[in-house]
Each structure stands twice: as C-alpha cells, then as structure tokens.
Design a protein around this motif. Structure first.
Motif, PDB file in Angstrom:
ATOM      1  N   PHE A 133     -51.524 -36.229 -96.675  1.00  0.00           N
ATOM      2  CA  PHE A 133     -51.231 -37.343 -97.573  1.00  0.00           C
ATOM      3  C   PHE A 133     -52.344 -37.594 -98.582  1.00  0.00           C
ATOM      4  N   SER A 134     -53.601 -37.351 -98.212  1.00  0.00           N
ATOM      5  CA  SER A 134     -54.696 -37.586 -99.166  1.00  0.00           C
ATOM      6  C   SER A 134     -54.584 -36.651-100.371  1.00  0.00           C
ATOM      7  N   LEU A 135     -54.030 -35.465-100.169  1.00  0.00           N
ATOM      8  CA  LEU A 135     -53.800 -34.544-101.292  1.00  0.00           C
ATOM      9  C   LEU A 135     -52.609 -34.984-102.141  1.00  0.00           C
ATOM     10  N   ILE A 136     -51.610 -35.561-101.489  1.00  0.00           N
ATOM     11  CA  ILE A 136     -50.354 -35.915-102.152  1.00  0.00           C
ATOM     12  C   ILE A 136     -50.430 -37.264-102.857  1.00  0.00           C
ATOM     13  N   LYS A 137     -51.197 -38.191-102.307  1.00  0.00           N
ATOM     14  CA  LYS A 137     -51.249 -39.572-102.798  1.00  0.00           C
ATOM     15  C   LYS A 137     -51.407 -39.693-104.320  1.00  0.00           C
ATOM     16  N   PRO A 138     -52.316 -38.964-104.972  1.00  0.00           N
ATOM     17  CA  PRO A 138     -52.474 -39.127-106.422  1.00  0.00           C
ATOM     18  C   PRO A 138     -51.265 -38.661-107.236  1.00  0.00           C
ATOM     19  N   HIS A 139     -50.345 -37.949-106.611  1.00  0.00           N
ATOM     20  CA  HIS A 139     -49.233 -37.349-107.340  1.00  0.00           C
ATOM     21  C   HIS A 139     -47.898 -38.060-107.115  1.00  0.00           C
ATOM     22  N   CYS A 140     -47.907 -39.131-106.322  1.00  0.00           N
ATOM     23  CA  CYS A 140     -46.645 -39.843-106.091  1.00  0.00           C
ATOM     24  C   CYS A 140     -46.840 -41.333-106.333  1.00  0.00           C
ATOM     25  N   ASP A 141     -45.731 -42.017-106.522  1.00  0.00           N
ATOM     26  CA  ASP A 141     -45.762 -43.444-106.840  1.00  0.00           C
ATOM     27  C   ASP A 141     -45.463 -44.328-105.647  1.00  0.00           C
ATOM     28  N   GLY A 142     -45.186 -43.726-104.509  1.00  0.00           N
ATOM     29  CA  GLY A 142     -44.888 -44.488-103.301  1.00  0.00           C
ATOM     30  C   GLY A 142     -44.171 -43.618-102.306  1.00  0.00           C
ATOM     31  N   GLY A 143     -43.655 -44.256-101.279  1.00  0.00           N
ATOM     32  CA  GLY A 143     -42.955 -43.516-100.238  1.00  0.00           C
ATOM     33  C   GLY A 143     -41.555 -44.045-100.011  1.00  0.00           C
ATOM     34  N   ALA A 144     -40.655 -43.168 -99.613  1.00  0.00           N
ATOM     35  CA  ALA A 144     -39.300 -43.541 -99.211  1.00  0.00           C
ATOM     36  C   ALA A 144     -39.290 -43.526 -97.689  1.00  0.00           C
ATOM     37  N   VAL A 145     -39.046 -44.684 -97.088  1.00  0.00           N
ATOM     38  CA  VAL A 145     -39.147 -44.826 -95.641  1.00  0.00           C
ATOM     39  C   VAL A 145     -37.835 -45.342 -95.063  1.00  0.00           C
ATOM     40  N   SER A 146     -37.646 -45.113 -93.761  1.00  0.00           N
ATOM     41  CA  SER A 146     -36.419 -45.583 -93.122  1.00  0.00           C
ATOM     42  C   SER A 146     -36.672 -46.222 -91.761  1.00  0.00           C
ATOM     43  N   SER A 147     -37.931 -46.540 -91.482  1.00  0.00           N
ATOM     44  CA  SER A 147     -38.229 -47.208 -90.223  1.00  0.00           C
ATOM     45  C   SER A 147     -39.513 -48.021 -90.377  1.00  0.00           C
ATOM     46  N   GLU A 148     -39.746 -48.893 -89.433  1.00  0.00           N
ATOM     47  CA  GLU A 148     -40.962 -49.702 -89.465  1.00  0.00           C
ATOM     48  C   GLU A 148     -42.213 -48.823 -89.355  1.00  0.00           C
ATOM     49  N   ASN A 149     -42.163 -47.816 -88.492  1.00  0.00           N
ATOM     50  CA  ASN A 149     -43.319 -46.930 -88.337  1.00  0.00           C
ATOM     51  C   ASN A 149     -43.603 -46.135 -89.606  1.00  0.00           C
ATOM     52  N   GLU A 150     -42.555 -45.675 -90.273  1.00  0.00           N
ATOM     53  CA  GLU A 150     -42.760 -44.959 -91.531  1.00  0.00           C
ATOM     54  C   GLU A 150     -43.334 -45.892 -92.597  1.00  0.00           C
ATOM     55  N   THR A 151     -42.911 -47.158 -92.571  1.00  0.00           N
ATOM     56  CA  THR A 151     -43.454 -48.139 -93.515  1.00  0.00           C
ATOM     57  C   THR A 151     -44.954 -48.316 -93.294  1.00  0.00           C
ATOM     58  N   LEU A 152     -45.351 -48.424 -92.039  1.00  0.00           N
ATOM     59  CA  LEU A 152     -46.771 -48.561 -91.728  1.00  0.00           C
ATOM     60  C   LEU A 152     -47.553 -47.317 -92.138  1.00  0.00           C
ATOM     61  N   LEU A 153     -46.985 -46.141 -91.876  1.00  0.00           N
ATOM     62  CA  LEU A 153     -47.628 -44.882 -92.256  1.00  0.00           C
ATOM     63  C   LEU A 153     -47.790 -44.793 -93.771  1.00  0.00           C
ATOM     64  N   ALA A 154     -46.733 -45.112 -94.509  1.00  0.00           N
ATOM     65  CA  ALA A 154     -46.795 -45.067 -95.978  1.00  0.00           C
ATOM     66  C   ALA A 154     -47.815 -46.058 -96.502  1.00  0.00           C
ATOM     67  N   HIS A 155     -47.831 -47.250 -95.939  1.00  0.00           N
ATOM     68  CA  HIS A 155     -48.800 -48.257 -96.408  1.00  0.00           C
ATOM     69  C   HIS A 155     -50.234 -47.796 -96.124  1.00  0.00           C
ATOM     70  N   GLN A 156     -50.455 -47.237 -94.957  1.00  0.00           N
ATOM     71  CA  GLN A 156     -51.807 -46.810 -94.583  1.00  0.00           C
ATOM     72  C   GLN A 156     -52.306 -45.636 -95.408  1.00  0.00           C
ATOM     73  N   TYR A 157     -51.440 -44.661 -95.679  1.00  0.00           N
ATOM     74  CA  TYR A 157     -51.900 -43.419 -96.307  1.00  0.00           C
ATOM     75  C   TYR A 157     -51.501 -43.230 -97.771  1.00  0.00           C
ATOM     76  N   LEU A 158     -50.499 -43.981 -98.259  1.00  0.00           N
ATOM     77  CA  LEU A 158     -50.041 -43.769 -99.628  1.00  0.00           C
ATOM     78  C   LEU A 158     -50.272 -44.963-100.544  1.00  0.00           C
ATOM     79  N   SER A 159     -50.621 -46.103 -99.977  1.00  0.00           N
ATOM     80  CA  SER A 159     -50.805 -47.311-100.771  1.00  0.00           C
ATOM     81  C   SER A 159     -51.946 -47.128-101.768  1.00  0.00           C
ATOM     82  N   LYS A 160     -51.736 -47.582-102.981  1.00  0.00           N
ATOM     83  CA  LYS A 160     -52.770 -47.456-104.009  1.00  0.00           C
ATOM     84  C   LYS A 160     -53.536 -48.763-104.182  1.00  0.00           C
ATOM     85  N   HIS A 161     -53.326 -49.679-103.282  1.00  0.00           N
ATOM     86  CA  HIS A 161     -54.002 -50.993-103.361  1.00  0.00           C
ATOM     87  C   HIS A 161     -55.143 -51.052-102.398  1.00  0.00           C
TER      88      HIS A 161
END
Length: 79
Positions: free
Chosen positions: A51-79
C-alpha cells in the motif's frame, strides 16, 4: 526477475515491484489525461504491504466491510 522459488514458503504471494511501478505509472497517466479519480479495490488487492507504493497513485479505497474500512484508513488515508 530471478527468484529462488524453491526457498520460498508455500503458499506465498510475490509482488514484482518493477511491474507494479510500471502499472502505477500507467494509472497516473490515465488520471492525468482523463481527470478520473482512482480507487483501490481492497477485495481485489488486499496486500497491505504494498500500500505504501500504491498510496500516492490512488485517491482512496473501495471497501465492503468494517475491517477493509479500517485497513484503507490506516494505509491509504492522505490525512
């Protein structure tokens, strides 16, 4: 890529960073030329180690569960 496959644990996932980097540069071109937003689908690619390689190239994550939401927030959030 010269990988000693016989020394790797089984099963395992192998990510070729050079190919991933090339694909991410293609994604950057699509973003720039079309103006679209790129979302990473965690169902399709949940290898958070990359995800650290991918993060600069995407605008967010598409998630379908609470765990995926937490994962996206932890590793893809730009805030």
């Amino acid at each position: 890529m010269d990988i000693p496959f016989d020394t790797l644990p089984s099963p395992c996932y192998i990510i070729d960073k050079s190919r991933l980097s090339h694909n991410l540069s293609v994604i950057d071109t699509v973003r720039r030329e079309s103006g679209v937003s790129i979302l990473m689908a965690l169902k399709g690619f949940a290898s958070w180690q990359a995800f650290s390689l991918i993060k600069p190239h995407c605008d967010g994550g598409a998630v379908s569960s609470e765990n995926e939401t937490l994962l996206a927030h932890q590793y893809l959030s730009k805030h």
